[in-house]
Design a protein around this motif. Sequence first.
Motif, PDB file in Angstrom:
ATOM      1  N   VAL A  17     -16.852  12.566  33.846  1.00  0.00           N
ATOM      2  CA  VAL A  17     -17.680  11.380  33.588  1.00  0.00           C
ATOM      3  C   VAL A  17     -17.766  10.504  34.831  1.00  0.00           C
ATOM      4  CG1 VAL A  17     -17.874   9.266  32.228  1.00  0.00           C
ATOM      5  CG2 VAL A  17     -17.213  11.411  31.119  1.00  0.00           C
ATOM      6  N   GLN A  34     -28.954  10.518  27.172  1.00  0.00           N
ATOM      7  CA  GLN A  34     -29.147   9.078  27.030  1.00  0.00           C
ATOM      8  C   GLN A  34     -29.893   8.498  28.230  1.00  0.00           C
ATOM      9  OE1 GLN A  34     -25.467   6.963  26.432  1.00  0.00           O
ATOM     10  NE2 GLN A  34     -26.386   4.956  26.763  1.00  0.00           N
ATOM     11  N   ASP A  35     -29.601   9.009  29.419  1.00  0.00           N
ATOM     12  CA  ASP A  35     -30.213   8.497  30.639  1.00  0.00           C
ATOM     13  C   ASP A  35     -31.540   9.180  30.966  1.00  0.00           C
ATOM     14  OD1 ASP A  35     -28.099   6.745  31.063  1.00  0.00           O
ATOM     15  OD2 ASP A  35     -26.945   8.227  32.193  1.00  0.00           O
ATOM     16  N   TYR A  70     -20.146  12.015  37.252  1.00  0.00           N
ATOM     17  CA  TYR A  70     -21.520  11.790  36.808  1.00  0.00           C
ATOM     18  C   TYR A  70     -21.978  10.368  37.127  1.00  0.00           C
ATOM     19  CZ  TYR A  70     -25.471  10.964  33.734  1.00  0.00           C
ATOM     20  OH  TYR A  70     -26.707  10.612  33.250  1.00  0.00           O
ATOM     21  N   ASN A  71     -21.122   9.394  36.844  1.00  0.00           N
ATOM     22  CA  ASN A  71     -21.481   8.003  37.116  1.00  0.00           C
ATOM     23  C   ASN A  71     -21.683   7.759  38.613  1.00  0.00           C
ATOM     24  OD1 ASN A  71     -21.439   7.229  34.420  1.00  0.00           O
ATOM     25  ND2 ASN A  71     -19.259   6.716  34.472  1.00  0.00           N
ATOM     26  N   VAL A  78     -20.658  15.633  29.836  1.00  0.00           N
ATOM     27  CA  VAL A  78     -21.718  14.732  30.320  1.00  0.00           C
ATOM     28  C   VAL A  78     -23.083  14.967  29.687  1.00  0.00           C
ATOM     29  CG1 VAL A  78     -20.531  14.495  32.529  1.00  0.00           C
ATOM     30  CG2 VAL A  78     -22.371  16.174  32.307  1.00  0.00           C
ATOM     31  N   LYS A 132     -24.605  12.019  28.062  1.00  0.00           N
ATOM     32  CA  LYS A 132     -24.958  10.976  29.018  1.00  0.00           C
ATOM     33  C   LYS A 132     -26.286  11.285  29.711  1.00  0.00           C
ATOM     34  CE  LYS A 132     -20.266   9.378  29.773  1.00  0.00           C
ATOM     35  NZ  LYS A 132     -20.565   8.079  29.099  1.00  0.00           N
TER      36      LYS A 132
END
Length: 244
Positions: free
Chosen positions: A92, A124-125, A95-96, A118, A121
């Motif tokens: 994570v 969502q993004d 990924y961020n 991920v 995520k």
Amino acid sequence: MKNVKRILALTVSAALAVSCFAGCGNGAKKNSDTIVIGCSGPLTGDAAQYGVAVKNAIELAVKDVNDAGGINGTKLSYVFEDDEADSGDKAVNAYNALKDNGMQVMVGTVTTGSCLAVIEKTKQDNIFQLTPSASAQDVTKNDNCFQVCFTDPNQGKGSADYIAENKLATKIAVIYDSSDAYSSGIFNTFKSEAEAKGLDIVAEQSFTKDSKTDFSAQISAAKNAGADLVFLPIYYQQASLILT
């Protein structure tokens, strides 16, 4: 060279997909002159060989595209983060970090556990995600993530079929990593297919990420059960210790 060309084709396809969808990669630092491709994989740890290979291949692909003028004049930028093949916080965090560097399309992750960590995520993004090697079926449960390689069930079924069709053995021991989605996924399908093919799994031995240096107990169990073949749906480091 064939693998590099394949990665090149996939990278271009992914980048084109990004350029076609408005708003893709919400929150990313957008630049109309550049498409930012991000990837995460293990550069350190047990699975580093896989991450380094993917990283180098994508670098070659991006250079090839940019040297040829980019995609309709748009250049590619490439960022890579080490996730250590982790299935939790490290994946994570990687990924961020990629998002902070403006990632608009993700070619990755390299390994299954990190990818499963991920995929929600990237959904969502609204980031287009293409994994070259994460093989769990659940990797593609969302409509933004695509998978190049064969799945874990493919590998498990194919292995059992090959053993049966070539009459390699009838009594089989399996040693697998129960803490790893990749290893467990292959094992589960292998077990059911082996039974369907009349193969006898005489020993089911497992280990976890915290107990992967001494396999004497698992090997003894396989030997005592009379196994004439050991099936190892695991990474090469542990397999090499078992084979030795």
